[in-house]
Scaffold this active site. Structure first.
Site, PDB file in Angstrom:
ATOM      1  N   GLY A  75       0.776  -1.242   0.000  1.00 54.13           N
ATOM      2  CA  GLY A  75       0.000   0.000   0.000  1.00 54.13           C
ATOM      3  C   GLY A  75       0.803   1.286   0.000  1.00 54.13           C
ATOM      4  O   GLY A  75       0.217   2.364   0.135  1.00 54.13           O
ATOM      5  N   TRP A  77       2.321   2.957  -2.411  1.00 55.42           N
ATOM      6  CA  TRP A  77       1.982   3.886  -3.504  1.00 55.42           C
ATOM      7  C   TRP A  77       0.595   4.481  -3.279  1.00 55.42           C
ATOM      8  O   TRP A  77       0.370   5.661  -3.534  1.00 55.42           O
ATOM      9  CB  TRP A  77       2.028   3.167  -4.864  1.00 55.42           C
ATOM     10  CG  TRP A  77       3.416   2.918  -5.377  1.00 55.42           C
ATOM     11  CD1 TRP A  77       4.561   2.788  -4.637  1.00 55.42           C
ATOM     12  CD2 TRP A  77       3.826   2.781  -6.749  1.00 55.42           C
ATOM     13  NE1 TRP A  77       5.635   2.573  -5.456  1.00 55.42           N
ATOM     14  CE2 TRP A  77       5.218   2.560  -6.758  1.00 55.42           C
ATOM     15  CE3 TRP A  77       3.143   2.817  -7.962  1.00 55.42           C
ATOM     16  CZ2 TRP A  77       5.944   2.371  -7.942  1.00 55.42           C
ATOM     17  CZ3 TRP A  77       3.861   2.633  -9.139  1.00 55.42           C
ATOM     18  CH2 TRP A  77       5.249   2.417  -9.130  1.00 55.42           C
ATOM     19  N   ASP A  94      -5.196  -5.740  -5.729  1.00 56.11           N
ATOM     20  CA  ASP A  94      -4.062  -6.668  -5.613  1.00 56.11           C
ATOM     21  C   ASP A  94      -4.623  -8.079  -5.455  1.00 56.11           C
ATOM     22  O   ASP A  94      -5.744  -8.249  -4.960  1.00 56.11           O
ATOM     23  CB  ASP A  94      -3.163  -6.325  -4.411  1.00 56.11           C
ATOM     24  CG  ASP A  94      -1.743  -6.857  -4.584  1.00 56.11           C
ATOM     25  OD1 ASP A  94      -0.811  -6.040  -4.769  1.00 56.11           O
ATOM     26  OD2 ASP A  94      -1.552  -8.095  -4.569  1.00 56.11           O
ATOM     27  N   ASP A 110      -7.459 -10.357  -9.187  1.00 54.19           N
ATOM     28  CA  ASP A 110      -6.473 -10.297 -10.267  1.00 54.19           C
ATOM     29  C   ASP A 110      -6.918  -9.186 -11.227  1.00 54.19           C
ATOM     30  O   ASP A 110      -8.073  -9.175 -11.666  1.00 54.19           O
ATOM     31  CB  ASP A 110      -6.442 -11.649 -10.989  1.00 54.19           C
ATOM     32  CG  ASP A 110      -5.358 -11.727 -12.051  1.00 54.19           C
ATOM     33  OD1 ASP A 110      -5.121 -10.714 -12.744  1.00 54.19           O
ATOM     34  OD2 ASP A 110      -4.771 -12.810 -12.195  1.00 54.19           O
ATOM     35  N   ASP A 134       2.876  -1.221 -10.117  1.00 53.02           N
ATOM     36  CA  ASP A 134       4.187  -1.642  -9.588  1.00 53.02           C
ATOM     37  C   ASP A 134       4.197  -3.166  -9.552  1.00 53.02           C
ATOM     38  O   ASP A 134       4.891  -3.774  -8.748  1.00 53.02           O
ATOM     39  CB  ASP A 134       4.350  -1.050  -8.178  1.00 53.02           C
ATOM     40  CG  ASP A 134       5.779  -1.088  -7.667  1.00 53.02           C
ATOM     41  OD1 ASP A 134       6.702  -1.203  -8.495  1.00 53.02           O
ATOM     42  OD2 ASP A 134       5.962  -0.996  -6.442  1.00 53.02           O
ATOM     43  N   LYS A 174       6.097  -0.652 -13.892  1.00 52.70           N
ATOM     44  CA  LYS A 174       7.439  -1.199 -13.680  1.00 52.70           C
ATOM     45  C   LYS A 174       7.790  -2.091 -14.866  1.00 52.70           C
ATOM     46  O   LYS A 174       6.992  -2.925 -15.275  1.00 52.70           O
ATOM     47  CB  LYS A 174       7.428  -2.020 -12.387  1.00 52.70           C
ATOM     48  CG  LYS A 174       8.732  -2.760 -12.165  1.00 52.70           C
ATOM     49  CD  LYS A 174       9.089  -2.946 -10.730  1.00 52.70           C
ATOM     50  CE  LYS A 174       8.161  -3.801  -9.914  1.00 52.70           C
ATOM     51  NZ  LYS A 174       8.443  -3.651  -8.491  1.00 52.70           N
TER      52      LYS A 174
HETATM   53  C1  SAM Z   1       6.137  -4.733  -5.637  1.00 50.21           C
HETATM   54  S1  SAM Z   1       4.541  -5.079  -5.049  1.00 50.21           S
HETATM   55  C2  SAM Z   1       3.758  -3.517  -5.016  1.00 50.21           C
HETATM   56  C3  SAM Z   1       4.233  -2.612  -3.932  1.00 50.21           C
HETATM   57  C4  SAM Z   1       3.392  -1.346  -3.825  1.00 50.21           C
HETATM   58  N1  SAM Z   1       3.581  -0.466  -4.960  1.00 50.21           N
HETATM   59  C5  SAM Z   1       3.698  -0.561  -2.571  1.00 50.21           C
HETATM   60  O1  SAM Z   1       4.161   0.566  -2.650  1.00 50.21           O
HETATM   61  O2  SAM Z   1       3.427  -1.053  -1.465  1.00 50.21           O
HETATM   62  C6  SAM Z   1       3.783  -5.876  -6.414  1.00 50.21           C
HETATM   63  C7  SAM Z   1       2.369  -6.374  -6.158  1.00 50.21           C
HETATM   64  O3  SAM Z   1       1.796  -6.842  -7.381  1.00 50.21           O
HETATM   65  C8  SAM Z   1       0.811  -7.814  -7.039  1.00 50.21           C
HETATM   66  N2  SAM Z   1       0.366  -8.557  -8.218  1.00 50.21           N
HETATM   67  C9  SAM Z   1       1.081  -9.423  -8.997  1.00 50.21           C
HETATM   68  N3  SAM Z   1       0.308  -9.934  -9.978  1.00 50.21           N
HETATM   69  C10 SAM Z   1      -0.920  -9.361  -9.846  1.00 50.21           C
HETATM   70  C11 SAM Z   1      -2.175  -9.477 -10.564  1.00 50.21           C
HETATM   71  N4  SAM Z   1      -2.277 -10.283 -11.637  1.00 50.21           N
HETATM   72  N5  SAM Z   1      -3.236  -8.752 -10.153  1.00 50.21           N
HETATM   73  C12 SAM Z   1      -3.139  -7.931  -9.058  1.00 50.21           C
HETATM   74  N6  SAM Z   1      -1.983  -7.794  -8.338  1.00 50.21           N
HETATM   75  C13 SAM Z   1      -0.900  -8.486  -8.715  1.00 50.21           C
HETATM   76  C14 SAM Z   1       1.547  -8.653  -5.988  1.00 50.21           C
HETATM   77  O4  SAM Z   1       0.639  -9.389  -5.212  1.00 50.21           O
HETATM   78  C15 SAM Z   1       2.298  -7.559  -5.196  1.00 50.21           C
HETATM   79  O5  SAM Z   1       1.595  -7.197  -4.035  1.00 50.21           O
END
Ligand code: SAM
Length: 219
Positions: A75, A77, A94, A110, A134, A174
Site C-alpha cells: 500500500g 503507492w 491486488d 487479479d 508496480d 514497472k
Molecule cells: C512490488 S509489489 C507492489 C508494492 C506497492 N507499490 C507498494 O508501494 O506497497 C507488487 C504487487 O503486485 C501484485 N500482483 C502481482 N500480480 C498481480 C495481478 N495479476 N493482479 C493484481 N496484483 C498483482 C503482488 O501481489 C504484489 O503485491
C-alpha cells in the site's frame, strides 16, 4: 527529495535454519537505508520512495484526480496517491489482501479479471486520470523466464490502462531494464504524447527494474 544517509554496514551471520538466499536478503534489508527510512517515516514499503520520486519528476498527481493502483499491496503507492489526490479518489487492486488505508477503495482481485475493471469504474465513478502499476511476478531466478513474465504483465497492465484512462491521462508501470519491448513501446507512442523511462534513485542499482511513464493519453 528524501535525504538518505549511509550507515555502518550490518553483517548477518549465517544460521543453520536459514538458507543462503534468506541470509543475503536479510543482510540487504538491514543495510538498505531506504528500508530504515521507510520504517522511520511509517511508510508501508520502501517502494513508497519510488512513486514520490516519479511524481516529483513527472507531476502525476493533482488534487481531485482519480487514481487506479494495480498491484497495490502492501500500500505504499496508494498512501502517497491518496495524500495528493484526496480521499475517495484512489482505487487499488491486488491479488493479495491489503490493510485498509483511509480514503482508498480496495479490492482483492487479479487485475486481468473483468470484475477488477467493474470495481474500478464503480469506486472512481468513471475513468481514471492516472494508472500506476508496480506489479511484479514472483521471480524464478531464470533470467529469461523472469523477463518474459514481467513483460507479459506490463503488456496486460498497458491494455488495462488504455481501457480505464481518461483522455490526457498518465500510465506508470514497472518494466525490466533495457526498457519496454520495442513492439509495446511503439504501440504506447501511438496512444500517448510522451513515453519515457526513469529509474528512481531509490530503486536498487543492482535491480533490473526501471519504470515507463506514459503521459497524455490520446484515446
Ligand atoms: C512490488 S509489489 C507492489 C508494492 C506497492 N507499490 C507498494 O508501494 O506497497 C507488487 C504487487 O503486485 C501484485 N500482483 C502481482 N500480480 C498481480 C495481478 N495479476 N493482479 C493484481 N496484483 C498483482 C503482488 O501481489 C504484489 O503485491
Amino acid at each position: 527529495m528524501v535525504a538518505i544517509s549511509n550507515r555502518t554496514k550490518v553483517k548477518v551471520k549465517t544460521a543453520k535454519y536459514r538458507s543462503k538466499s534468506s541470509t543475503k536478503w536479510l543482510q540487504r534489508q538491514l543495510n538498505d537505508p531506504y528500508v530504515k527510512k521507510a520504517h522511520e517515516m511509517g511508510y508501508r514499503s520502501r517502494a513508497t520512495f519510488k512513486i514520490i520520486e516519479i511524481d516529483e519528476k513527472f507531476h502525476l498527481f493533482k488534487y481531485g484526480f482519480k487514481v487506479a493502483d494495480i498491484g497495490s499491496a502492501p500500500g505504499g503507492w496508494s498512501e502517497v496517491a491518496v495524500k495528493k489526490v484526496g480521499k475517495g479518489n484512489v482505487a487499488s487492486i491486488d491479488i493479495l489482501d491489503m490493510k485498509p488505508i483511509d480514503g482508498v477503495h480496495f479490492k482483492q482481485v487479479d487485475f486481468n479479471l473483468d470484475e477488477a475493471k467493474e470495481f474500478l469504474f464503480d469506486a472512481l465513478k468513471g475513468k481514471a486520470d492516472v494508472v500506476i502499476s508496480d506489479i511484479a511476478p514472483n521471480t524464478t531466478g531464470n533470467q529469461v523466464v523472469d523477463h518474459l513474465q514481467i513483460m507479459a504483465l506490463v503488456e496486460q497492465a498497458y491494455y488495462f490502462a488504455i481501457d480505464v484512462l481518461k483522455t490526457g491521462g498518465s500510465f506508470v508501470a514497472k518494466v525490466r531494464q533495457g526498457g519496454t519491448e520495442a513492439s509495446l513501446l511503439s504501440e504506447m507512442k501511438k496512444h500517448f504524447s510522451s513515453v519515457k523511462h526513469f529509474k528512481p534513485q531509490s530503486s536498487r542499482k543492482e535491480s533490473a527494474e526501471t519504470y515507463v511513464i506514459a503521459q497524455g493519453f490520446k484515446d
